[in-house]
Scaffold this motif. Structure first.
Motif, PDB file in Angstrom:
ATOM      1  N   ALA A 263       9.936  -3.861 -21.259  1.00 39.76           N
ATOM      2  CA  ALA A 263       8.520  -4.015 -20.868  1.00 39.76           C
ATOM      3  C   ALA A 263       7.809  -4.875 -21.925  1.00 39.76           C
ATOM      4  CB  ALA A 263       7.873  -2.641 -20.764  1.00 39.76           C
ATOM      5  N   PRO A 264       6.800  -5.641 -21.609  1.00 35.70           N
ATOM      6  CA  PRO A 264       6.208  -5.753 -20.282  1.00 35.70           C
ATOM      7  C   PRO A 264       7.075  -6.598 -19.338  1.00 35.70           C
ATOM      8  CG  PRO A 264       5.092  -7.237 -21.800  1.00 35.70           C
ATOM      9  CD  PRO A 264       6.076  -6.454 -22.609  1.00 35.70           C
ATOM     10  N   LEU A 265       7.262  -6.065 -18.144  1.00 33.22           N
ATOM     11  CA  LEU A 265       8.047  -6.783 -17.144  1.00 33.22           C
ATOM     12  C   LEU A 265       7.199  -7.880 -16.506  1.00 33.22           C
ATOM     13  CD1 LEU A 265       9.776  -3.764 -15.343  1.00 33.22           C
ATOM     14  CD2 LEU A 265      10.597  -5.093 -17.295  1.00 33.22           C
ATOM     15  N   VAL A 266       7.886  -8.802 -15.824  1.00 27.19           N
ATOM     16  CA  VAL A 266       7.173  -9.792 -15.018  1.00 27.19           C
ATOM     17  C   VAL A 266       6.518  -9.016 -13.875  1.00 27.19           C
ATOM     18  CG1 VAL A 266       7.450 -11.816 -13.527  1.00 27.19           C
ATOM     19  CG2 VAL A 266       8.771 -11.635 -15.653  1.00 27.19           C
ATOM     20  N   SER A 267       5.257  -9.248 -13.646  1.00 28.50           N
ATOM     21  CA  SER A 267       4.525  -8.370 -12.723  1.00 28.50           C
ATOM     22  C   SER A 267       4.594  -8.834 -11.277  1.00 28.50           C
ATOM     23  CB  SER A 267       3.068  -8.244 -13.157  1.00 28.50           C
ATOM     24  OG  SER A 267       2.478  -9.514 -13.075  1.00 28.50           O
ATOM     25  N   GLU A 268       4.079  -7.979 -10.432  1.00 25.03           N
ATOM     26  CA  GLU A 268       3.909  -8.219  -8.998  1.00 25.03           C
ATOM     27  C   GLU A 268       5.207  -8.157  -8.187  1.00 25.03           C
ATOM     28  OE1 GLU A 268       0.897  -7.799  -8.343  1.00 25.03           O
ATOM     29  OE2 GLU A 268       0.085  -8.288 -10.307  1.00 25.03           O
ATOM     30  N   PHE A 269       6.190  -7.416  -8.710  1.00 20.63           N
ATOM     31  CA  PHE A 269       7.320  -7.031  -7.849  1.00 20.63           C
ATOM     32  C   PHE A 269       7.050  -5.596  -7.413  1.00 20.63           C
ATOM     33  CE2 PHE A 269       9.359 -10.298 -10.468  1.00 20.63           C
ATOM     34  CZ  PHE A 269       9.923 -11.085  -9.479  1.00 20.63           C
ATOM     35  N   ILE A 270       7.113  -5.346  -6.130  1.00 22.56           N
ATOM     36  CA  ILE A 270       6.968  -3.967  -5.647  1.00 22.56           C
ATOM     37  C   ILE A 270       8.283  -3.577  -4.990  1.00 22.56           C
ATOM     38  CG2 ILE A 270       5.734  -2.417  -4.092  1.00 22.56           C
ATOM     39  CD1 ILE A 270       3.238  -4.038  -4.497  1.00 22.56           C
ATOM     40  N   HIS A 271       8.851  -2.456  -5.452  1.00 23.95           N
ATOM     41  CA  HIS A 271      10.167  -2.030  -4.970  1.00 23.95           C
ATOM     42  C   HIS A 271      10.027  -1.036  -3.830  1.00 23.95           C
ATOM     43  CE1 HIS A 271      10.790  -3.480  -9.118  1.00 23.95           C
ATOM     44  NE2 HIS A 271      11.812  -4.067  -8.534  1.00 23.95           N
ATOM     45  N   VAL A 272      10.614  -1.390  -2.696  1.00 27.00           N
ATOM     46  CA  VAL A 272      10.536  -0.511  -1.519  1.00 27.00           C
ATOM     47  C   VAL A 272      11.935   0.021  -1.202  1.00 27.00           C
ATOM     48  CG1 VAL A 272       8.562  -1.776  -0.553  1.00 27.00           C
ATOM     49  CG2 VAL A 272      10.878  -2.438   0.111  1.00 27.00           C
ATOM     50  N   ASP A 273      12.001   1.095  -0.427  1.00 21.05           N
ATOM     51  CA  ASP A 273      13.312   1.638  -0.051  1.00 21.05           C
ATOM     52  C   ASP A 273      14.091   0.598   0.753  1.00 21.05           C
ATOM     53  OD1 ASP A 273      13.135   4.111  -1.267  1.00 21.05           O
ATOM     54  OD2 ASP A 273      12.072   4.998   0.426  1.00 21.05           O
ATOM     55  N   PHE A 274      15.374   0.476   0.434  1.00 20.49           N
ATOM     56  CA  PHE A 274      16.248  -0.450   1.162  1.00 20.49           C
ATOM     57  C   PHE A 274      16.570   0.160   2.520  1.00 20.49           C
ATOM     58  CE2 PHE A 274      20.671  -2.343   1.685  1.00 20.49           C
ATOM     59  CZ  PHE A 274      20.233  -3.651   1.846  1.00 20.49           C
ATOM     60  N   ASN A 275      16.724  -0.696   3.502  1.00 18.56           N
ATOM     61  CA  ASN A 275      17.106  -0.245   4.842  1.00 18.56           C
ATOM     62  C   ASN A 275      16.039   0.650   5.464  1.00 18.56           C
ATOM     63  OD1 ASN A 275      18.732  -0.055   7.090  1.00 18.56           O
ATOM     64  ND2 ASN A 275      19.971   1.637   6.290  1.00 18.56           N
ATOM     65  N   ASP A 276      14.789   0.416   5.058  1.00 16.59           N
ATOM     66  CA  ASP A 276      13.681   1.209   5.594  1.00 16.59           C
ATOM     67  C   ASP A 276      12.599   0.234   6.072  1.00 16.59           C
ATOM     68  OD1 ASP A 276      11.441   2.730   6.068  1.00 16.59           O
ATOM     69  OD2 ASP A 276      11.624   3.947   4.248  1.00 16.59           O
ATOM     70  N   ILE A 277      12.558   0.026   7.361  1.00 23.41           N
ATOM     71  CA  ILE A 277      11.621  -0.944   7.933  1.00 23.41           C
ATOM     72  C   ILE A 277      10.174  -0.518   7.692  1.00 23.41           C
ATOM     73  CG2 ILE A 277      10.762  -1.839  10.152  1.00 23.41           C
ATOM     74  CD1 ILE A 277      13.258  -3.247   9.103  1.00 23.41           C
ATOM     75  N   ASP A 278       9.920   0.774   7.815  1.00 26.51           N
ATOM     76  CA  ASP A 278       8.539   1.242   7.641  1.00 26.51           C
ATOM     77  C   ASP A 278       8.016   0.934   6.235  1.00 26.51           C
ATOM     78  OD1 ASP A 278       8.409   2.085  10.196  1.00 26.51           O
ATOM     79  OD2 ASP A 278       8.995   4.162   9.745  1.00 26.51           O
ATOM     80  N   ALA A 279       8.925   0.971   5.248  1.00 28.95           N
ATOM     81  CA  ALA A 279       8.508   0.704   3.870  1.00 28.95           C
ATOM     82  C   ALA A 279       7.993  -0.733   3.738  1.00 28.95           C
ATOM     83  CB  ALA A 279       9.678   0.938   2.916  1.00 28.95           C
ATOM     84  N   ILE A 280       8.542  -1.639   4.523  1.00 24.16           N
ATOM     85  CA  ILE A 280       8.070  -3.035   4.493  1.00 24.16           C
ATOM     86  C   ILE A 280       6.855  -3.189   5.405  1.00 24.16           C
ATOM     87  CG2 ILE A 280       8.702  -5.421   5.095  1.00 24.16           C
ATOM     88  CD1 ILE A 280      11.454  -4.841   3.972  1.00 24.16           C
ATOM     89  N   LYS A 281       6.925  -2.519   6.553  1.00 20.79           N
ATOM     90  CA  LYS A 281       5.794  -2.587   7.502  1.00 20.79           C
ATOM     91  C   LYS A 281       4.496  -2.084   6.863  1.00 20.79           C
ATOM     92  CE  LYS A 281       7.175  -2.556  12.309  1.00 20.79           C
ATOM     93  NZ  LYS A 281       7.927  -1.633  13.137  1.00 20.79           N
ATOM     94  N   ALA A 282       4.637  -1.198   5.893  1.00 18.43           N
ATOM     95  CA  ALA A 282       3.446  -0.657   5.230  1.00 18.43           C
ATOM     96  C   ALA A 282       2.610  -1.771   4.589  1.00 18.43           C
ATOM     97  CB  ALA A 282       3.867   0.363   4.175  1.00 18.43           C
ATOM     98  N   PHE A 283       3.241  -2.929   4.339  1.00 20.05           N
ATOM     99  CA  PHE A 283       2.518  -4.050   3.718  1.00 20.05           C
ATOM    100  C   PHE A 283       2.016  -5.060   4.753  1.00 20.05           C
ATOM    101  CE2 PHE A 283       4.856  -2.136   0.356  1.00 20.05           C
ATOM    102  CZ  PHE A 283       4.048  -2.278  -0.756  1.00 20.05           C
TER     103      PHE A 283
END
Ligand code: PLP
Length: 387
Positions: free
Chosen positions: A148-168
């Motif tokens: 840290a500090p990491l490069v920002s603005e990566f958001i990690h979502v569950d893999f193989n979960d469409i709803d996790a992406i649809k939430a955005f």
């Protein structure tokens, strides 16, 4: 005392030569390589056609600079684009560098839409490399620990979960989604058949770039030249490395459509990237794929391995799941695997252990006789693990 930094913990073996699927150590012992240098030496060690191409190119021209035209690079870009139905290529030297280019392209895409801090959605348990941006993209806190500090603005979502992406959906700050078609480093995690199709349509609806990291899955590993071809889609950005060089360092970032127009002179580069030697080797690899029916071999060996493992390990108390796509093979156990790597080495077979999962990425040229040896050793290993 070794003067090498301590970031690796090598096993106690030194290989001095290799041929096909076999490695020989400095005590003249032979090992069956079922890892291919982690999915790199896909056409086997010292493939004669590649060795010849290296020798010829080395005696002709190794390096100029990207300040001049490089003919092999231009031909390779054309061959890759035609195989992938894409438009443009940037060449670097590794998977991480290919992904860095992809991340920069995603940022530029976001900026072009007026987003001040463009977000890139990536997956939990993903692996995209060890540079600061790619480890930030990686969905694994162990890879990020201490940096840290990491490069920002990566958001990690569950893999193989469409709803996790649809939430955005309709989130105006997202610029791209970056995924491995099959997660390799986390143990060959294969998503639903239509996962990438649905993700692509969400990306299209939102004007997000779909970036596919095919560093491990690309160049035949899954039984198609590129894993996403199982979905009949074309991503906006695709990254390659590993098998593209069979051991010489090369990475490639391919783009389609708007993503192709974002890097302009002065925005990105690499001293060695795509030099005459490595691009000659990659061209030679594509020739071998065409001439030697490599994909057919991957698919027939894969079917055979799957059926043999299913029969041999059916109802085995130590086996939780078998996952296989092409020659990406994982056997997840429900027993402690911490001693298996050394046991496999003692039995002269190279594999990889990720938590409780045995992973194998044998060379794509492996023949049935060698597959039988691999299966015998692996089944023996699993039987030993459970006792
Ligand atoms: N992306 C994926 C999917 C990988 O599997 C790897 C390496 O294992 C990388 C990126 C990083 O590649 P490199 O080690 O060549 O930088």
């Amino acid at each position: 005392m070794s003067h090498l930094m301590s970031n690796y913990l090598p096993l106690d073996v030194t290989f001095t030569s290799g041929k096909g699927c076999w490695l020989t150590d400095n005590k003249d012992q032979q090992y069956l390589d079922c890892l291919s240098g982690v999915g790199v030496v896909n056409l086997g060690h010292c493939h004669p056609t590649i060795t010849k191409a290296i020798a010829e190119q080395a005696s002709t021209l190794l390096h100029t600079s990207n300040w001049y035209h490089i003919e092999n690079q231009e031909i390779l870009a054309e061959r890759l684009c035609s195989a992938a139905n894409m438009d443009k290529v940037f060449f670097g030297n590794s998977g991480a560098e290919a992904n860095e280019a992809a991340i920069k392209i995603a940022r530029l895409h976001g900026k072009s839409k007026g987003i001040e801090n463009p977000i890139i959605l990536t997956a939990k348990q993903s692996f995209h490399g060890r540079t600061m941006a790619t480890l930030s993209a990686t969905g694994n806190s162990k890879v990020q620990a201490g940096f840290a500090p990491l490069v920002s603005e990566f958001i990690h979502v569950d893999f193989n979960d469409i709803d996790a992406i649809k939430a955005f959906d309709e989130n105006i700050n997202v610029a791209a989604v970056m995924l491995e078609p099959i997660q390799g480093e986390s143990g060959v995690i294969i998503p639903a058949d239509d996962y990438l199709n649905v993700v692509q349509s969400i990306c299209n609806n939102n004007d997000w770039l779909l970036i596919l990291d095919e560093v491990q899955t690309g160049i035949g590993r899954t039984g198609k030249l590129f894993a996403h071809q199982y979905n009949n889609i074309t991503p906006d950005v695709m990254t390659l490395a590993k098998g593209l060089g069979n051991g010489v360092p090369i990475g490639a970032c391919l783009t389609k459509g708007v993503a192709s127009e974002l890097l302009v002179p002065g925005t990105h580069g690499s001293t060695f990237g795509g030099n005459p030697l490595v691009t000659k080797v990659a061209l030679c690899i594509l020739d071998v794929f065409d001439n030697d029916n490599i994909l057919e071999n991957v698919n027939s060996q894969s079917t055979y391995i799957h059926s043999q493992l299913s029969v041999a390990l059916k109802d085995h108390s130590a086996v939780k799941e078998i996952r296989i796509k092409g020659l990406m093979i994982a056997i997840e156990l429900n027993v402690d695997c911490s001693t298996l790597l050394q046991k496999a080495l003692d039995d002269q077979i190279l594999i990889n252990i990720i938590g409780n999962t045995i992973r194998m990425l044998p060379p794509l040229i492996i023949n049935k006789e060698e597959v039988d040896i691999m299966l015998e050793k692996i089944i023996k290993l699993i039987n030993n693990a459970s006792t």
